[in-house]
Design an enzyme around this catalytic site. Structure first.
Site, mmCIF file in Angstrom:
data_model
loop_
_atom_site.group_PDB
_atom_site.id
_atom_site.type_symbol
_atom_site.label_atom_id
_atom_site.label_comp_id
_atom_site.label_asym_id
_atom_site.label_seq_id
_atom_site.Cartn_x
_atom_site.Cartn_y
_atom_site.Cartn_z
ATOM 1 N N LYS A 120 2.335 -3.669 6.457
ATOM 2 C CA LYS A 120 2.708 -3.637 5.033
ATOM 3 C C LYS A 120 4.210 -3.392 4.894
ATOM 4 C CE LYS A 120 -1.345 -4.481 3.411
ATOM 5 N NZ LYS A 120 -1.599 -5.820 2.851
ATOM 6 N N TYR B 167 -1.647 -1.215 10.890
ATOM 7 C CA TYR B 167 -1.961 -1.745 9.547
ATOM 8 C C TYR B 167 -0.837 -1.364 8.581
ATOM 9 C CZ TYR B 167 -3.594 -1.357 4.762
ATOM 10 O OH TYR B 167 -3.669 -1.413 3.398
ATOM 11 N N SER C 28 0.825 -1.206 0.000
ATOM 12 C CA SER C 28 0.000 0.000 0.000
ATOM 13 C C SER C 28 0.862 1.261 0.000
ATOM 14 C CB SER C 28 -0.884 -0.004 1.249
ATOM 15 O OG SER C 28 -1.461 1.273 1.459
HETATM 16 C C1 WQD Z 1 -9.869 8.638 1.484
HETATM 17 C C2 WQD Z 1 -10.114 10.116 1.737
HETATM 18 C C3 WQD Z 1 -10.457 10.659 4.043
HETATM 19 C C4 WQD Z 1 -14.201 8.456 4.543
HETATM 20 C C5 WQD Z 1 -6.797 3.793 3.434
HETATM 21 C C6 WQD Z 1 -5.539 3.008 3.735
HETATM 22 C C7 WQD Z 1 -4.960 2.474 2.455
HETATM 23 C C8 WQD Z 1 -5.968 1.596 1.779
HETATM 24 C C9 WQD Z 1 -7.242 2.407 1.504
HETATM 25 C C10 WQD Z 1 -6.989 -0.380 2.724
HETATM 26 C C11 WQD Z 1 -9.388 10.620 2.973
HETATM 27 C C12 WQD Z 1 -11.715 10.921 3.228
HETATM 28 C C13 WQD Z 1 -13.045 8.990 4.007
HETATM 29 C C14 WQD Z 1 -15.255 9.329 4.925
HETATM 30 C C15 WQD Z 1 -13.958 11.203 4.207
HETATM 31 N N1 WQD Z 1 -6.109 0.469 2.601
HETATM 32 N N2 WQD Z 1 -12.930 10.339 3.845
HETATM 33 N N3 WQD Z 1 -15.093 10.675 4.740
HETATM 34 O O1 WQD Z 1 -7.375 6.655 4.262
HETATM 35 O O2 WQD Z 1 -6.673 7.283 1.887
HETATM 36 O O3 WQD Z 1 -6.461 4.908 2.649
HETATM 37 O O4 WQD Z 1 -7.723 2.978 2.744
HETATM 38 O O5 WQD Z 1 -7.752 -0.801 1.934
HETATM 39 O O6 WQD Z 1 -3.796 1.703 2.768
HETATM 40 O O7 WQD Z 1 -4.579 3.878 4.310
HETATM 41 O O8 WQD Z 1 -8.710 5.868 2.244
HETATM 42 O O9 WQD Z 1 -11.104 5.892 1.684
HETATM 43 O O10 WQD Z 1 -10.433 5.935 4.128
HETATM 44 O O11 WQD Z 1 -10.091 7.960 2.715
HETATM 45 O O12 WQD Z 1 -13.833 12.436 4.067
HETATM 46 O O13 WQD Z 1 -16.345 8.906 5.433
HETATM 47 O O14 WQD Z 1 -11.506 10.286 1.988
HETATM 48 O O15 WQD Z 1 -10.248 11.704 4.977
HETATM 49 O O16 WQD Z 1 -8.966 11.948 2.713
HETATM 50 P P1 WQD Z 1 -7.277 6.298 2.828
HETATM 51 P P2 WQD Z 1 -10.154 6.352 2.727
#
Ligand code: WQD
Length: 347
Positions: free
Chosen positions: A162, A158, A133
């Site tokens: 990785k 997590y 990741s």
């Molecule tokens: C994306 C953006 C949030 C939810 C993580 C792991 C990565 C991979 C994918 C596992 C961010 C914003 C999110 C919400 C929001 N792993 N958001 N409201 O955190 O970039 O990556 O998930 O599968 O390794 O680190 O992904 O989709 O959680 O967030 O505003 O209800 O959307 O702040 O900017 P992230 P995400």
């Protein structure tokens, strides 16, 4: 001919009933590989097997097995000595949960990798692809992020699993020259298969953005909370590289072909897999609204702990070395995710 060489090549896909795993199984079968899936169904459902079969008309071999049980892993490989490659997806992946349950994450994500690598050594063909990741980069100093960007101290257990996983593979390859491994550092996988036979199936309240968007639009969630509107970005919300899960799946087939290519003698490589374009959260919301024709109920709230401001991939290494690039757009992914959400909620 060339294409037939994939015929009867057996590939093990762990976590093959999961989100990225199931889409990868479809692309492997489309290329003519025979697939055996191991999944413990802790974060997936057996119906995904029917979804895969509905798309390819080929039912993958499936064994329900927990990779934490070393004896069961050993027994599996005694019964499948003809595996020519392993693609390892099986792991826990919720960032927040890993902070609350570090030991569960270290046990599940690390011990399973170790047991698989121990069995890999006993195979005739020792090819291994690891699901990693972009989280290993933390907040990169330079954007877009290349593979030369430094791996930073992990922000969550997590992310640490990785980083540790990559190091375990690197060290194992160093002293086992006949192992060939590739780590694929995913940016943000989103979307679903165009057939709406398979897609993302988050259990409980979605942590990730896109399933939360589609569940809000379908009426399962009241309102999307946008975590932070005061970041130093074009519109104040975080930037991510949203990659269509089908493009991501195809990258695994190309990576496998690189491992199987006898002319390739590198025994450990890693690649960033992204579109190369960053999108803000609000741009992602606008993409969804555009393709669905629905106004999304959202509210900008406080930042989420642990989020980086911006992350998007510099893709030239994967483009040139793997000969792979994304073909699908953010709108394509939002459209597929929305169609999938409507399909599963109509049951
Ligand atoms: C994306 C953006 C949030 C939810 C993580 C792991 C990565 C991979 C994918 C596992 C961010 C914003 C999110 C919400 C929001 N792993 N958001 N409201 O955190 O970039 O990556 O998930 O599968 O390794 O680190 O992904 O989709 O959680 O967030 O505003 O209800 O959307 O702040 O900017 P992230 P995400």
């Amino acid at each position: 001919n060339e294409r037939n060489k994939e015929k009867n090549m057996k590939i093990l896909v762990t976590g093959g009933l999961g989100f990225i795993g199931s889409h990868t199984v479809v692309e492997l079968q489309n290329e003519g590989y025979e697939v055996v899936i191991i999944d413990n169904l802790s974060n997936s459902t057996i119906e995904v097997l029917d979804g895969i079969t509905a798309i390819t008309n080929k039912k993958p071999l499936f064994e329900k097995l927990d990779l934490k049980v070393k004896a069961d892993v050993q027994d599996f490989f005694k019964r499948h000595t003809d595996i020519q490659g392993i693609i390892h997806f099986a792991a826990n992946k919720a960032v927040g949960e890993s902070v609350a349950e570090p030991l569960m994450y270290y046990e599940n994500n690390i011990s399973t990798l170790i047991y698989l690598l121990q069995e890999l050594k006993g195979l005739e063909k020792k090819n291994f692809i690891f699901s990693s990741s972009c989280t290993v980069y933390g907040q990169a100093d330079e954007l877009p992020i290349t593979e030369n960007a430094p791996v930073k101290p992990a922000e969550s257990p997590y992310g640490n699993t990785k980083q540790i996983g990559e190091e375990i593979i690197r060290d194992t390859c160093r002293v086992n020259g006949d192992i060939k491994a590739i780590a694929l550092r995913y940016f943000n996988p989103i979307g679903a298969h165009e057939s709406t036979e398979i897609g993302e199936l988050p259990i409980g309240v979605p942590q990730n953005l896109v399933p939360y968007i589609t569940q809000t639009a379908i009426g399962m969630r009241e309102q999307l909370s946008v975590f932070g509107g005061d970041y130093p970005t074009s519109d104040g919300t975080c930037v991510r590289d949203y990659i269509h899960v089908v493009d991501l799946a195809k990258a695994h087939v190309v990576a496998l072909q690189r491992l199987l290519d006898v002319k390739n003698d590198s025994n450990y490589e890693f690649f960033n897999l992204g579109t190369g374009t960053g999108s803000t959260v609000l741009e992602a919301v606008q993409s969804f609204e555009r393709v669905s024709g629905k106004a999304l109920n959202y509210k900008i709230v406080d930042r989420r702990e642990g989020d980086v401001t911006a992350a998007y991939a510099e893709t030239s290494k994967a483009n040139s070395v793997l000969g792979w690039k994304t073909e699908l757009t953010l709108d394509d992914a939002m459209d597929a995710a929305w169609k999938w959400e409507q399909k599963i909620r109509s049951k």
